[in-house]
Scaffold this motif. Structure first.
Motif, PDB file in Angstrom:
ATOM      1  N   LEU A   7     -25.749  41.399  99.465  1.00  0.00           N
ATOM      2  CA  LEU A   7     -26.269  42.354  99.199  1.00  0.00           C
ATOM      3  C   LEU A   7     -26.349  43.556  99.662  1.00  0.00           C
ATOM      4  O   LEU A   7     -25.918  45.083  99.081  1.00  0.00           O
ATOM      5  N   LEU A   8     -25.856  43.656 101.181  1.00  0.00           N
ATOM      6  CA  LEU A   8     -26.161  44.378 102.359  1.00  0.00           C
ATOM      7  C   LEU A   8     -23.962  44.598 102.015  1.00  0.00           C
ATOM      8  O   LEU A   8     -23.839  45.359 102.729  1.00  0.00           O
ATOM      9  N   TYR A  44     -22.414  34.754  95.268  1.00  0.00           N
ATOM     10  CA  TYR A  44     -23.014  34.450  94.054  1.00  0.00           C
ATOM     11  C   TYR A  44     -22.989  33.425  93.472  1.00  0.00           C
ATOM     12  O   TYR A  44     -22.536  32.262  94.288  1.00  0.00           O
ATOM     13  N   ASP A  58     -26.930  36.483  92.268  1.00  0.00           N
ATOM     14  CA  ASP A  58     -27.269  36.976  93.533  1.00  0.00           C
ATOM     15  C   ASP A  58     -27.881  36.780  94.195  1.00  0.00           C
ATOM     16  O   ASP A  58     -28.549  36.774  95.748  1.00  0.00           O
ATOM     17  N   TYR A  60     -30.666  38.163  93.826  1.00  0.00           N
ATOM     18  CA  TYR A  60     -31.827  38.989  93.658  1.00  0.00           C
ATOM     19  C   TYR A  60     -31.975  39.496  91.507  1.00  0.00           C
ATOM     20  O   TYR A  60     -33.237  39.977  91.741  1.00  0.00           O
ATOM     21  N   TYR A  61     -30.636  39.730  91.169  1.00  0.00           N
ATOM     22  CA  TYR A  61     -30.594  39.580  89.701  1.00  0.00           C
ATOM     23  C   TYR A  61     -29.685  38.641  88.801  1.00  0.00           C
ATOM     24  O   TYR A  61     -29.265  37.712  89.690  1.00  0.00           O
ATOM     25  N   THR A  80     -25.942  45.237  91.719  1.00  0.00           N
ATOM     26  CA  THR A  80     -25.811  44.643  92.926  1.00  0.00           C
ATOM     27  C   THR A  80     -25.438  43.263  92.819  1.00  0.00           C
ATOM     28  O   THR A  80     -24.654  42.765  93.676  1.00  0.00           O
ATOM     29  N   ASP A 113     -31.022  49.018  87.334  1.00  0.00           N
ATOM     30  CA  ASP A 113     -31.260  48.255  88.405  1.00  0.00           C
ATOM     31  C   ASP A 113     -30.803  47.049  87.193  1.00  0.00           C
ATOM     32  O   ASP A 113     -29.634  46.120  88.658  1.00  0.00           O
ATOM     33  N   HIS A 233     -33.874  38.472  86.296  1.00  0.00           N
ATOM     34  CA  HIS A 233     -34.394  38.875  88.407  1.00  0.00           C
ATOM     35  C   HIS A 233     -34.804  37.134  89.565  1.00  0.00           C
ATOM     36  O   HIS A 233     -34.290  35.950  88.812  1.00  0.00           O
TER      37      HIS A 233
END
Length: 338
Positions: A7-8, A44, A58, A60-61, A80, A113, A233
C-alpha cells in the motif's frame, strides 16, 4: 507487513514512524479465519471464484472481473490496487487465453476509494453505474472517476461474450447509489461496504449515509442465492455464514445500545457541564459514555471471532446510537420536556 508495504509503494521509511509506532494502541490479534490469501511480490492476490469470474485484492480493497471472449468486465477500480488490476487481469487472461482488454467497468457506487483508479483504463471503456452515481460524479468533477456512459435506475442486465451480470439498486444504504452486482452463473454477489467477511464493519457502520437502510441492506443481500460474496474490502471472500454473523453482531449491538440508553444515568453530565452552559460537553460526554457501555459486552463476545471487534465497535455503537436518536426517535434525556 507485506500488505502495508504494498500500500505504501514498497517503502515504510517515513520520518518518525518508529517513535509514532511506540505510542500507538495495542489491539487483539486478528483471527486466522479473518485473514485472506497471501499477496504476491507485487502486493496483490488474484484468484478464480468460479468459471470465468475472478477477484483481486491487496488485503485492503477488492475488485471483481469476468473474462469473456469479447473482453474483460471489471467491477470497481480501487486506487490502492491501482495498476495491479491490469497486472492481475493479464495474469488470468494469459492463462485462459481470453482477451485482456477491459471493455466494461461497473461502478458499485461513486466513492473514490472504490473507483478512484477508473481513469487508468482510458477513455474507450463502457462505464456503467446508477443514475445517482452519474449525478454525484458530475458534482465531484474528479478526473480519476469519469462519469458513467450508461446508467440505470432500478435494474440493468449486462451481457458480454456469453457472460452475465445482474445489477440492481434496492434504494440507498451505505450511499444513495450503492448497487448490488450478481453473477448468477457463478452464484456470486458483490455488494460493497455492507458485509465485511470475518471483520466488524468499518468505523461508524461503514460511514454510511443512511443507517436504517444500511441495516436493511444486510437482509437484502442475504435474500440473493449467493454462495460467494465480494464485499469490496479486506483480504478474503465471504460465505453465507459471514452474513449471518454480521447480522447477529448488529442485532447484539442494537440491543446493547438500547439497553445502555435506558440505563445510563445522565445526571452527572448535566450537573458537570450545565452550570457553565456547555451544552455540547453534555451531549459529547453522555453519548460517548452510552457508546462505551454498549460496546463493552459486544466487544467481549466477538473478540477472537470477528477481527477488529475492539477497534471499531465503540464507533459503531455511537453511529447506531445517533441513528436511534435522530431516525428512530429514541431521544433519551433529550426527549420532550415534561
Amino acid at each position: 507487513m507485506p500488505a502495508a508495504t504494498g500500500l505504501l509503494g514498497g517503502s515504510l521509511a517515513y520520518s518518525g514512524s518508529a517513535s509514532a509506532a511506540d505510542t500507538l494502541p495495542e489491539y487483539a490479534p486478528v483471527p486466522a479465519s479473518s485473514i485472506g490469501p497471501a499477496l504476491n511480490a507485487a502486493g496483490y492476490h488474484v484468484g478464480r471464484i468460479r468459471g470465468n469470474l475472478y477477484w483481486v485484492t491487496d488485503a485492503y480493497y477488492q475488485a471483481m472481473f469476468l473474462t469473456t471472449r469479447e473482453g474483460v468486465v471489471l467491477v470497481d477500480a480501487p486506487p490502492t490496487i491501482g495498476h495491479n488490476l491490469l497486472r492481475a487481469i493479464d495474469d488470468v487472461t494469459q492463462a485462459n487465453d481470453m482477451p485482456s482488454k477491459v471493455t466494461h467497468l461497473v461502478y458499485s457506487h461513486s466513492h473514490a476509494d472504490h473507483i478512484g483508479a477508473s481513469a487508468i483504463l482510458g477513455k474507450d471503456v463502457v462505464r456503467i453505474g446508477h443514475t445517482e452515481t452519474r449525478r454525484l460524479l458530475l458534482l465531484d468533477r474528479d478526473p480519476n472517476r469519469p462519469v458513467p456512459t450508461e446508467t440505470f435506475d432500478h435494474r440493468y442486465v449486462l451481457k458480454v461474450g456469453g457472460e452475465r451480470l445482474e445489477l440492481a439498486h434496492h434504494g440507498p444504504n451505505h450511499s444513495p447509489d450503492n448497487i448490488f452486482v450478481y453473477a448468477p452463473a457463478q452464484r456470486t454477489l458483490m455488494v460493497v461496504d455492507v458485509l465485511y467477511p470475518g471483520w466488524v464493519p468499518f468505523k461508524n457502520l461503514a460511514v454510511s449515509q443512511d443507517i436504517p437502510a444500511w441495516v436493511k441492506a444486510h437482509d437484502v443481500a442475504m435474500e440473493y442465492p449467493w454462495q460467494t460474496l465480494v464485499g469490496g474490502h479486506l483480504g478474503r471472500l465471504g460465505v453465507r455464514a459471514d452474513g449471518d454473523i454480521q447480522r447477529q453482531y448488529m442485532a447484539d449491538l442494537d440491543a446493547a445500545v438500547r439497553n445502555a440508553s435506558a440505563t445510563l444515568d445522565p445526571t452527572p453530565y448535566f450537573h458537570k457541564y450545565g452550570p457553565s452552559g456547555n451544552s455540547w460537553a453534555i451531549f459529547k460526554t453522555y453519548l460517548d459514555a452510552v457508546a462505551r457501555q454498549a460496546a463493552e459486552p459486544v466487544v467481549a463476545k466477538y473478540t477472537g471471532t470477528l477481527a477488529a471487534a475492539d477497534v471499531f465497535t465503540v464507533d459503531n455503537a455511537f453511529a447506531l446510537l445517533e441513528s436511534q436518536r435522530i431516525d428512530g426517535g429514541l431521544l433519551g434525556p433529550f426527549g420532550v420536556h415534561p
